[in-house]
Scaffold this motif. Structure first.
Motif, PDB file in Angstrom:
ATOM      1  N   THR A 197      25.016 -66.252 -24.473  1.00  0.00           N
ATOM      2  CA  THR A 197      25.693 -67.547 -24.530  1.00  0.00           C
ATOM      3  C   THR A 197      27.114 -67.456 -23.982  1.00  0.00           C
ATOM      4  N   VAL A 198      27.657 -66.241 -23.911  1.00  0.00           N
ATOM      5  CA  VAL A 198      29.044 -66.053 -23.478  1.00  0.00           C
ATOM      6  C   VAL A 198      29.118 -65.405 -22.099  1.00  0.00           C
ATOM      7  N   LEU A 199      28.333 -64.348 -21.889  1.00  0.00           N
ATOM      8  CA  LEU A 199      28.316 -63.611 -20.625  1.00  0.00           C
ATOM      9  C   LEU A 199      26.871 -63.430 -20.184  1.00  0.00           C
ATOM     10  N   ARG A 200      26.577 -63.752 -18.927  1.00  0.00           N
ATOM     11  CA  ARG A 200      25.185 -63.800 -18.471  1.00  0.00           C
ATOM     12  C   ARG A 200      24.838 -62.821 -17.355  1.00  0.00           C
ATOM     13  N   TYR A 201      25.795 -62.112 -16.826  1.00  0.00           N
ATOM     14  CA  TYR A 201      25.532 -61.269 -15.666  1.00  0.00           C
ATOM     15  C   TYR A 201      24.449 -60.238 -15.931  1.00  0.00           C
ATOM     16  N   MET A 202      24.327 -59.748 -17.179  1.00  0.00           N
ATOM     17  CA  MET A 202      23.341 -58.710 -17.462  1.00  0.00           C
ATOM     18  C   MET A 202      21.916 -59.193 -17.243  1.00  0.00           C
ATOM     19  N   VAL A 203      21.701 -60.500 -17.358  1.00  0.00           N
ATOM     20  CA  VAL A 203      20.346 -61.044 -17.220  1.00  0.00           C
ATOM     21  C   VAL A 203      19.800 -60.764 -15.826  1.00  0.00           C
ATOM     22  N   SER A 204      20.632 -60.873 -14.811  1.00  0.00           N
ATOM     23  CA  SER A 204      20.175 -60.603 -13.445  1.00  0.00           C
ATOM     24  C   SER A 204      20.449 -59.166 -13.013  1.00  0.00           C
ATOM     25  N   LEU A 205      21.562 -58.588 -13.492  1.00  0.00           N
ATOM     26  CA  LEU A 205      21.923 -57.252 -13.031  1.00  0.00           C
ATOM     27  C   LEU A 205      21.020 -56.165 -13.604  1.00  0.00           C
ATOM     28  N   LYS A 206      20.634 -56.278 -14.861  1.00  0.00           N
ATOM     29  CA  LYS A 206      19.832 -55.208 -15.466  1.00  0.00           C
ATOM     30  C   LYS A 206      18.509 -55.000 -14.721  1.00  0.00           C
ATOM     31  N   PRO A 207      17.682 -56.041 -14.512  1.00  0.00           N
ATOM     32  CA  PRO A 207      16.429 -55.786 -13.789  1.00  0.00           C
ATOM     33  C   PRO A 207      16.652 -55.365 -12.336  1.00  0.00           C
ATOM     34  N   ALA A 208      17.709 -55.876 -11.728  1.00  0.00           N
ATOM     35  CA  ALA A 208      17.979 -55.495 -10.338  1.00  0.00           C
ATOM     36  C   ALA A 208      18.342 -54.020 -10.230  1.00  0.00           C
ATOM     37  N   LEU A 209      19.121 -53.523 -11.154  1.00  0.00           N
ATOM     38  CA  LEU A 209      19.496 -52.111 -11.147  1.00  0.00           C
ATOM     39  C   LEU A 209      18.319 -51.216 -11.530  1.00  0.00           C
ATOM     40  N   GLU A 210      17.490 -51.692 -12.457  1.00  0.00           N
ATOM     41  CA  GLU A 210      16.284 -50.939 -12.808  1.00  0.00           C
ATOM     42  C   GLU A 210      15.349 -50.835 -11.602  1.00  0.00           C
ATOM     43  N   ALA A 211      15.260 -51.885 -10.804  1.00  0.00           N
ATOM     44  CA  ALA A 211      14.426 -51.853  -9.598  1.00  0.00           C
ATOM     45  C   ALA A 211      14.954 -50.849  -8.582  1.00  0.00           C
ATOM     46  N   ARG A 212      16.214 -50.509  -8.696  1.00  0.00           N
ATOM     47  CA  ARG A 212      16.826 -49.529  -7.790  1.00  0.00           C
ATOM     48  C   ARG A 212      16.703 -48.106  -8.332  1.00  0.00           C
ATOM     49  N   GLY A 213      16.025 -47.932  -9.465  1.00  0.00           N
ATOM     50  CA  GLY A 213      15.745 -46.592  -9.975  1.00  0.00           C
ATOM     51  C   GLY A 213      16.632 -46.122 -11.100  1.00  0.00           C
ATOM     52  N   PHE A 214      17.398 -47.035 -11.714  1.00  0.00           N
ATOM     53  CA  PHE A 214      18.310 -46.650 -12.776  1.00  0.00           C
ATOM     54  C   PHE A 214      17.827 -47.172 -14.129  1.00  0.00           C
ATOM     55  N   GLU A 215      18.196 -46.467 -15.180  1.00  0.00           N
ATOM     56  CA  GLU A 215      18.082 -47.008 -16.529  1.00  0.00           C
ATOM     57  C   GLU A 215      19.416 -47.669 -16.865  1.00  0.00           C
ATOM     58  N   VAL A 216      19.363 -48.806 -17.545  1.00  0.00           N
ATOM     59  CA  VAL A 216      20.582 -49.549 -17.862  1.00  0.00           C
ATOM     60  C   VAL A 216      20.699 -49.714 -19.375  1.00  0.00           C
ATOM     61  N   ALA A 217      21.822 -49.273 -19.930  1.00  0.00           N
ATOM     62  CA  ALA A 217      22.119 -49.449 -21.352  1.00  0.00           C
ATOM     63  C   ALA A 217      23.278 -50.427 -21.470  1.00  0.00           C
TER      64      ALA A 217
END
Length: 410
Positions: A197-217
Motif C-alpha cells: 500500500t506504501v511502496l510497490r516496486y517489489m511487485v514488478s522487480l522481484k519476479p523480474a530479478l528472479e527471471a534473471r537467475g537471482f533469489e530475492v529477499a
C-alpha cells in the motif's frame, strides 16, 4: 543416536539446576546436549563440556584476568567475547545445531553477543528475566533470535519457571530439526521495502530479478528487518542490494526507537557489495504508536498507520538532514553505488494530491541530495514517482547493464 545437538550456555556456578533442567528436557525429547560455562567466580556442580577457562581463553584472555579486573561488567565482557568466538568455532566444526542461553541481565548481555556471532539460520534461543524489555536496544538483538521470559525463575526451580524453560528447550530442539538454512549457492539480492500500500516496486522487480537467475529477499524496514538486512550485508551474502527504503536511518537520526542502528546503510558498502539505493518513505519518521511523539517531532503532522505504528512527516529542514545522512552513509562504499532520485515522491501518500504531499519538502530533500551526493555515488534523477513503472523500468535497465559488465553475476 540423537539427531540434533543443542549447546546450552549459562553461568553454571549460580544456575546449575536450571541449566541442567533444560538439558534434561532436550535429552528427554531425543536431542543431545553440549554445555558451556560462562561463570567467573564459582564452579559448576559437575564439569561442563567447555569450561569457563576455555571460554575466557577463546577470547584471548583468562579467568584470572576477569577476576583481577575487579569489575563484574568488565569480567562478563571477557566471557562474552570468549563465548562468541568459541561458539562460532564449534558451530563451523559441526559440533552443535542450535543454541540456548539462560540468564538475568548479566547472562542476557553475554547471550546477545553470542547469538550475534552465529549466522542467520542457526536456531538461537535466549531465556531471560528481561526478555522483551526496553533494556535491550534494537541494535543488540540478533536478526533471528528467539526469546522467552524466564518468569519466576530468578532463584531456583519451580513450576512457573519450568513452564518457560521446558518450552524453550523443546522449541530450540524442534527448530534445529526443522530449520532449512539459507542456501547461498544461488546469488541473492537483498531489497528493503514496506507493504504494497506504501511502496510497490517489489511487485514488478522481484519476479523480474528472479527471471534473471537471482533469489530475492525483501526486508521489512521497521527496525529488526533492517538489522537482518545489515547483518547479511556485512557477511557479503548479497550479490547486490536494492536498498530502496532507507527510512530506518531517518528514524535513527530523529530519535525514534524504531531503529536499525547508527550503521544502517553502511555494511553493503563496507563489503564492496554493489548497491542501488532510493528514497522510499524517506520523508516519514516512524515511532511506536502507543507512545507519545518524540519531543523533537512535537507539533508535526502525524499519520497513524495502525495501533502499533505511527509516522510523523518531516519538515523541509529535517529532510535536508536526512539527505545529508544518506549521502554520508554511502560515501564510504567500496563497491559501485547508484542513487535513484524519483522527483515526484517516495511513497504512495506523498504523490501530488495525496494526503502527505509536500512539494517544498520534496524539493528541499532533492536539492540537498544534489549538493551532498558523494563522488563515489552515481546520481540518477527520474521525473517519476517511486511507485511508477518508469522507476522500476530504469532500475532494471541499469541492473541489466551491471550484469552485462560483470558487476553482478547470476
Amino acid at each position: 543416536m540423537s539427531d540434533k545437538t543443542i549447546l546450552v550456555v549459562g553461568t553454571y556456578d549460580t544456575k546449575d539446576d536450571e541449566l541442567n533442567y533444560i538439558a534434561d528436557v532436550i535429552r528427554g525429547q531425543g536431542g543431545a546436549v553440549r554445555t558451556m560455562d560462562i561463570s567467573v567466580l564459582g564452579d559448576p556442580g559437575a564439569s561442563c563440556d567447555y569450561s569457563k577457562h576455555e571460554v575466557a581463553e577463546a577470547g584471548g584472555s583468562s579467568i584470572q584476568a576477569a577476576i583481577d579486573s575487579g569489575d563484574e561488567n568488565a569480567a562478563m565482557q571477557i566471557m562474552a567475547q570468549g563465548a562468541s568466538a568459541l561458539a562460532l568455532k564449534l558451530y563451523r566444526e559441526g559440533v552443535f545445531d542450535g543454541l540456548i542461553v539462560l540468564g538475568g541481565t548479566m547472562g542476557t548481555d553475554v547471550a546477545l553477543d553470542l547469538c550475534q556471532a552465529l549466522p542467520i539460520g542457526v536456531p538461537k534461543y535466549v531465556v531471560s528475566t528481561v526478555s522483551f524489555s526496553p533494556l535491550i536496544p534494537p541494535e543488540r538483538l540478533p536478526a533471528d533470535v528467539q526469546m522467552i521470559l524466564w518468569a519466576g525463575g530468578l532463584y531456583g526451580l519451580n513450576s512457573i519457571c519450568k513452564a518457560s524453560l521446558s518450552q524453550a528447550a523443546g522449541a530450540v530442539l524442534g527448530a534445529a530439526r526443522a530449520v532449512e538454512p539459507p542456501d547461498f549457492s544461488k546469488p541473492l539480492i537483498g531489497m528493503t521495502s514496506f507493504g504494497k500500500t506504501v511502496l510497490r516496486y517489489m511487485v514488478s522487480l522481484k519476479p523480474a530479478l528472479e527471471a534473471r537467475g537471482f533469489e530475492v529477499a525483501v526486508f521489512h524496514a521497521t527496525g529488526m528487518g533492517g538489522r537482518a538486512f545489515e547483518s547479511l550485508a556485512a557477511e557479503g551474502a548479497f550479490a547486490a542490494v536494492l536498498d530502496f527504503a532507507p527510512q530506518e536511518l531517518g528514524n535513527h537520526i530523529m530519535g525514534s526507537t524504531i531503529s536499525a542502528g547508527s550503521d544502517r546503510m553502511t555494511h553493503a558498502g563496507a563489503s564492496g557489495t554493489p548497491q542501488m539505493v532510493s528514497i522510499g518513505c524517506y520523508d516519514l519518521v516512524d515511532f511506536i504508536g502507543w507512545q507519545q511523539v518524540p519531543p523533537k517531532l512535537a507539533g508535526q503532522e502525524v499519520h497513524a498507520h495502525n495501533r502499533l505504528l505511527s509516522s510523523v512527516m518531516m519538515t523541509p529542514v529535517q529532510r535536508r538532514e536526512m539527505a545529508r545522512a544518506m549521502c554520508r552513509q554511502l560515501s564510504g562504499a567500496r563497491g559501485p553505488v547508484t542513487l535513484f532520485l524519483p522527483l515526484q515522491g517516495g511513497n504512495e501518500w506523498d504523490r501530488a494530491g495525496g494526503p502527505l504531499h509536500d512539494a517544498d519538502g520534496l524539493a528541499a530533500f532533492c536539492d540537498e541530495v544534489r549538493a551532498q551526493c558523494p563522488d563515489n555515488v552515481t546520481l540518477v534523477e527520474l521525473d517519476a514517482h517511486i511507485n511508477d513503472p518508469e522507476f522500476s523500468d530504469r532500475v532494471l535497465a541499469d541492473f541489466d547493464e551491471w550484469m552485462a559488465t560483470g558487476v553482478v553475476k547470476p
